[in-house]
Design a protein around this motif. Structure first.
Motif, PDB file in Angstrom:
ATOM      1  N   GLN A 180       0.867  -1.191  -0.097  1.00  0.00           N
ATOM      2  CA  GLN A 180       0.143   0.151  -0.084  1.00  0.00           C
ATOM      3  C   GLN A 180       0.777   1.291  -0.057  1.00  0.00           C
ATOM      4  O   GLN A 180       0.583   2.329  -0.423  1.00  0.00           O
ATOM      5  CB  GLN A 180      -1.015  -0.031   1.250  1.00  0.00           C
ATOM      6  CG  GLN A 180      -2.073  -0.954   0.916  1.00  0.00           C
ATOM      7  CD  GLN A 180      -2.937  -0.857   2.268  1.00  0.00           C
ATOM      8  OE1 GLN A 180      -3.815   0.243   2.359  1.00  0.00           O
ATOM      9  NE2 GLN A 180      -3.036  -1.632   3.142  1.00  0.00           N
ATOM     10  N   HIS A 181       2.072   1.152   0.382  1.00  0.00           N
ATOM     11  CA  HIS A 181       2.732   2.362   0.413  1.00  0.00           C
ATOM     12  C   HIS A 181       3.252   2.972  -0.794  1.00  0.00           C
ATOM     13  O   HIS A 181       3.525   4.338  -1.017  1.00  0.00           O
ATOM     14  CB  HIS A 181       4.236   2.184   1.341  1.00  0.00           C
ATOM     15  CG  HIS A 181       5.098   1.321   0.688  1.00  0.00           C
ATOM     16  ND1 HIS A 181       5.060   0.297   0.222  1.00  0.00           N
ATOM     17  CD2 HIS A 181       6.327   2.075  -0.088  1.00  0.00           C
ATOM     18  CE1 HIS A 181       6.323  -0.251  -0.583  1.00  0.00           C
ATOM     19  NE2 HIS A 181       7.019   0.995  -0.466  1.00  0.00           N
ATOM     20  N   SER A 182       3.069   2.269  -1.865  1.00  0.00           N
ATOM     21  CA  SER A 182       3.532   2.495  -3.021  1.00  0.00           C
ATOM     22  C   SER A 182       2.308   3.108  -4.031  1.00  0.00           C
ATOM     23  O   SER A 182       2.533   3.616  -5.105  1.00  0.00           O
ATOM     24  CB  SER A 182       4.152   1.610  -3.802  1.00  0.00           C
ATOM     25  OG  SER A 182       3.294   0.208  -3.973  1.00  0.00           O
ATOM     26  N   LYS A 211       0.000   5.761  -4.996  1.00  0.00           N
ATOM     27  CA  LYS A 211      -0.227   7.483  -4.996  1.00  0.00           C
ATOM     28  C   LYS A 211      -1.636   7.600  -4.790  1.00  0.00           C
ATOM     29  O   LYS A 211      -2.490   6.848  -5.475  1.00  0.00           O
ATOM     30  CB  LYS A 211       0.237   7.850  -6.081  1.00  0.00           C
ATOM     31  CG  LYS A 211       1.781   7.549  -6.489  1.00  0.00           C
ATOM     32  CD  LYS A 211       2.520   8.109  -5.615  1.00  0.00           C
ATOM     33  CE  LYS A 211       4.093   7.826  -5.816  1.00  0.00           C
ATOM     34  NZ  LYS A 211       5.077   7.643  -4.823  1.00  0.00           N
ATOM     35  N   PRO A 220      -4.354   6.751   0.727  1.00  0.00           N
ATOM     36  CA  PRO A 220      -3.582   6.320   2.155  1.00  0.00           C
ATOM     37  C   PRO A 220      -3.748   4.827   2.642  1.00  0.00           C
ATOM     38  O   PRO A 220      -4.658   4.293   2.235  1.00  0.00           O
ATOM     39  CB  PRO A 220      -4.493   7.164   2.879  1.00  0.00           C
ATOM     40  CG  PRO A 220      -5.659   7.767   2.572  1.00  0.00           C
ATOM     41  CD  PRO A 220      -5.649   7.731   1.000  1.00  0.00           C
ATOM     42  N   PRO A 221      -2.587   4.141   3.294  1.00  0.00           N
ATOM     43  CA  PRO A 221      -2.969   2.767   3.681  1.00  0.00           C
ATOM     44  C   PRO A 221      -3.932   2.786   4.785  1.00  0.00           C
ATOM     45  O   PRO A 221      -4.034   3.569   5.425  1.00  0.00           O
ATOM     46  CB  PRO A 221      -1.402   2.563   4.142  1.00  0.00           C
ATOM     47  CG  PRO A 221      -1.047   3.946   4.507  1.00  0.00           C
ATOM     48  CD  PRO A 221      -1.546   5.079   3.554  1.00  0.00           C
ATOM     49  N   LYS A 236       2.238   5.174   7.214  1.00  0.00           N
ATOM     50  CA  LYS A 236       2.856   4.750   5.969  1.00  0.00           C
ATOM     51  C   LYS A 236       4.232   3.745   6.522  1.00  0.00           C
ATOM     52  O   LYS A 236       5.064   4.404   6.816  1.00  0.00           O
ATOM     53  CB  LYS A 236       3.254   5.620   5.012  1.00  0.00           C
ATOM     54  CG  LYS A 236       2.017   6.452   4.309  1.00  0.00           C
ATOM     55  CD  LYS A 236       2.635   7.199   3.221  1.00  0.00           C
ATOM     56  CE  LYS A 236       1.505   7.783   2.282  1.00  0.00           C
ATOM     57  NZ  LYS A 236       1.306   7.273   1.247  1.00  0.00           N
ATOM     58  N   TRP A 237       3.783   2.385   6.239  1.00  0.00           N
ATOM     59  CA  TRP A 237       4.989   1.789   6.590  1.00  0.00           C
ATOM     60  C   TRP A 237       5.589   1.019   5.235  1.00  0.00           C
ATOM     61  O   TRP A 237       4.875   1.090   4.324  1.00  0.00           O
ATOM     62  CB  TRP A 237       4.474   0.361   7.307  1.00  0.00           C
ATOM     63  CG  TRP A 237       3.696   0.630   8.438  1.00  0.00           C
ATOM     64  CD1 TRP A 237       4.502   1.021   9.797  1.00  0.00           C
ATOM     65  CD2 TRP A 237       2.466   0.316   9.170  1.00  0.00           C
ATOM     66  NE1 TRP A 237       3.739   1.057  10.925  1.00  0.00           N
ATOM     67  CE2 TRP A 237       2.478   0.738  10.479  1.00  0.00           C
ATOM     68  CE3 TRP A 237       1.419  -0.452   8.641  1.00  0.00           C
ATOM     69  CZ2 TRP A 237       1.288   0.363  11.208  1.00  0.00           C
ATOM     70  CZ3 TRP A 237       0.110  -0.580   9.433  1.00  0.00           C
ATOM     71  CH2 TRP A 237       0.257   0.140  10.702  1.00  0.00           C
ATOM     72  N   SER A 238       6.932   0.947   5.370  1.00  0.00           N
ATOM     73  CA  SER A 238       7.682   0.478   4.316  1.00  0.00           C
ATOM     74  C   SER A 238       7.469  -1.255   4.131  1.00  0.00           C
ATOM     75  O   SER A 238       7.650  -1.994   4.946  1.00  0.00           O
ATOM     76  CB  SER A 238       9.098   0.311   4.433  1.00  0.00           C
ATOM     77  OG  SER A 238       9.892  -0.221   3.420  1.00  0.00           O
ATOM     78  N   ASP A 239       6.320  -1.683   3.209  1.00  0.00           N
ATOM     79  CA  ASP A 239       5.639  -2.823   3.219  1.00  0.00           C
ATOM     80  C   ASP A 239       5.992  -3.661   1.755  1.00  0.00           C
ATOM     81  O   ASP A 239       5.436  -4.417   1.573  1.00  0.00           O
ATOM     82  CB  ASP A 239       4.254  -2.799   3.504  1.00  0.00           C
ATOM     83  CG  ASP A 239       3.395  -1.837   2.458  1.00  0.00           C
ATOM     84  OD1 ASP A 239       4.360  -1.389   1.489  1.00  0.00           O
ATOM     85  OD2 ASP A 239       2.304  -1.679   2.795  1.00  0.00           O
TER      86      ASP A 239
END
Length: 124
Positions: free
Chosen positions: A51-53, A55, A58-59, A85-88
């Motif tokens: 989800q973080h990528s 645009k 929002p996650p 926003k987590w790096s997922d």
């Protein structure tokens, strides 16, 4: 009855045992989802991987179980709330720990979203 442990990884957070696994959700067009379940099945959440990528969207996380800190209203069914926003890109035990810690955090802003991720209203 406990959690089925086969094909699940374990993590301990806040002196509690949680199980987690990643798999495609066949009911949701095969989207890859992270599932986290506490041993007592009170905390059950799913999180769509990557989800973080995306645009302009929002996650969010889907709360299935009855336990989620900060939720003050009685509610039955799936609840969707915005997350940090987590790096997922890659699911790691560190990410799992961050998600569990956030779910158990008492002082956080909770924004409810619909199934598309559109904000409905803030809960706090």
């Amino acid at each position: 009855m406990g959690v089925r442990k086969k094909y699940k990884r374990k993590i301990v957070r806040s002196n509690r045992l949680f199980y987690w696994y990643v798999e495609p959700d066949i009911d949701d067009e095969g989207i890859i989802k992270l599932h986290i379940v506490s041993e007592d099945k009170k905390l059950i959440v799913t999180y769509e991987v990557g989800q973080h990528s995306i645009k302009n969207k929002p996650p969010y996380i889907v709360i299935i179980g009855e336990e989620f800190e900060g939720w003050t209203t009685e509610y039955i069914g799936y609840r969707r709330v915005l997350t940090p926003k987590w790096s997922d890109e890659i699911i790691t035990p560190k990410l799992i720990g961050e998600i569990i810690d956030w779910c158990l955090l008492k002082d956080k802003e909770i924004n409810i979203v619909n199934w598309k991720g559109e904000i409905l209203r803030p809960l706090s």
